[in-house]
Design an enzyme around this catalytic site. Structure first.
Site, PDB file in Angstrom:
ATOM      1  N   GLY A  57      40.256  33.911  43.906  1.00 27.14           N
ATOM      2  CA  GLY A  57      41.062  34.283  42.737  1.00 27.14           C
ATOM      3  C   GLY A  57      40.334  35.413  42.021  1.00 27.14           C
ATOM      4  N   ASP A 246      45.727  40.667  42.275  1.00 27.21           N
ATOM      5  CA  ASP A 246      44.347  40.998  42.648  1.00 27.21           C
ATOM      6  C   ASP A 246      43.956  42.393  42.193  1.00 27.21           C
ATOM      7  OD1 ASP A 246      44.585  38.563  44.444  1.00 27.21           O
ATOM      8  OD2 ASP A 246      42.514  39.243  44.676  1.00 27.21           O
ATOM      9  N   ASN A 256      48.844  41.333  45.554  1.00 22.95           N
ATOM     10  CA  ASN A 256      48.622  39.900  45.330  1.00 22.95           C
ATOM     11  C   ASN A 256      48.735  39.208  46.688  1.00 22.95           C
ATOM     12  OD1 ASN A 256      48.097  37.647  43.540  1.00 22.95           O
ATOM     13  ND2 ASN A 256      50.192  37.012  43.929  1.00 22.95           N
TER      14      ASN A 256
END
Ligand code: MRU
Length: 354
Positions: A57, A246, A256
């Site tokens: 993440g 991201d 992402n």
């Protein structure tokens, strides 16, 4: 680590790591089955934990990398001062090479580098200032995510079905999450909501991690396979899609988790609002558009195997990009700690972060 006054009253949904004279993480590759705590007391361990998704993440990668620099200091403390600085800088380069897409990694490590260059006047001061900066990065993320939750909650109406992809929750940040933060705040405000969780092949962050943390926080959810989202949208079960990011380019194109782009296309077809939730530390103001975002490709066994067992012929040819890029025109808005903005307003955020 104490949180700021602003957050003292709020219960943090998940605690994915902590610093207690050393760096401790929950090994996310073992979830949901086991909650195993690992101590990362060597930079090599920090690097491997990031690379092998023990922590993952984008915002959390940034926080862990920042504390990883403090780990480097402690590991090499006995070196003469200038050699110590060189070694830490080498370790920073190593950490930068762990995952190429998550912008928060580079954002956090650049801040740590600045401390070495500008505030490392003695060993003692350097250690103090590195720890202080890592803590600042962590607390800023905590507050940013909570604010994302407060702004994002306003677009969640009572009774909504919300679709999310991958894990952009507490486990992916310092504790509140990005895409899940508005959901946590909506729950605090007693809104009736239902979350649909994409399983997120191949690493199953949705099934393993998002379901785990929603369950822990008593949020009603339904797990679906990635290929079921379109059907659910056609049945009008999904009112809004919220995912994390991201890296976001200057024009709003967003990298992402792989599968995000397909969801955005589906949402657009079904006229469902599609939101990206991300702190300013995920915006890369140096790149014009999504074509410049480096996309990580991962080991083919992530696709060919489940629980160590082949689900395809051993020699199957595999393509395994970890992320895709959603073009700005498919994005309804960005939920940030400064409010909800349109892709064309991104420039305003420059110099507003950290
Ligand atoms: O490969 P991962 O698990 O690190 O990918 C995570 C995601 O794609 C998240 O959506 C993104 O990092 C945002 S997390 C708040």
């Amino acid at each position: 680590m104490s949180t700021s006054g602003h957050l003292k009253m709020k219960k943090i949904p998940v605690k994915p790591f902590w610093w207690d004279r050393g760096l401790f993480i929950i090994d996310q590759t073992e979830l949901p089955e086991k909650e195993i705590v690992l101590k990362l007391d060597k930079v090599k361990k920090v690097y491997e934990a990031i690379k092998n998704l023990k922590i993952r993440g984008a915002p959390l990668i940034g926080c862990i990398a920042a504390y990883g620099v403090v780990v480097s200091f402690i590991e090499n403390e006995n070196l003469p001062f200038c050699k110590l600085k060189d070694k830490i800088k080498k370790d920073i380069e190593k950490l930068k090479s762990s995952r190429p897409t998550a912008y928060n990694l580079f954002y956090a490590l650049r801040r740590m580098e600045k401390i070495i260059d500008n505030f490392g006047i003695s060993k003692k001061k350097l250690k103090q200032n590195l720890l202080k900066e890592a803590e600042k990065i962590y607390k800023e993320d905590l507050i940013a995510c909570y604010k994302i939750g407060e702004y994002g909650e306003k677009i969640i109406k009572d009774g909504m079905g919300i679709l999310t992809h991958c894990n952009a929750g507490g486990l992916a940040t310092s504790g509140f999450g990005t895409a899940l933060a508005p959901i946590y705040v909506a729950k605090q405000k007693c809104k009736k909501i239902h979350v649909y969780v994409d399983e997120t092949r191949p690493v199953l962050q949705g099934a393993r991690l998002t379901c785990w943390e929603l369950e822990k926080n008593r949020i009603p959810y339904t797990l679906i396979c990635d290929n079921m989202a379109g059907y659910l949208m056609s049945k009008k079960e999904i009112d809004i899609v919220i995912v994390g990011a991201d890296r976001i380019a200057k024009n709003g194109d967003t990298a992402n988790k792989i599968g995000t782009y397909s969801l955005a296309v589906l949402a657009n077809y079904h006229k469902i609002p599609f939101y990206i939730a991300a702190p300013i530390s995920t915006f890369d103001f140096n790149i014009e558009d999504g074509s410049k975002i480096p996309i990580e490709e991962r080991d083919e066994n992530e696709v060919k195997k489940i629980n160590g067992k082949y689900i395809s012929p051993e020699n199957a040819d595999v393509f395994n990009p970890a992320f895709d890029v959603t073009p700005n025109y498919l994005i309804t808005g960005f939920i940030t700690e400064k409010g909800i903005i349109k892709p064309e307003e991104i420039e305003k955020l420059k110099n507003m972060g950290g």
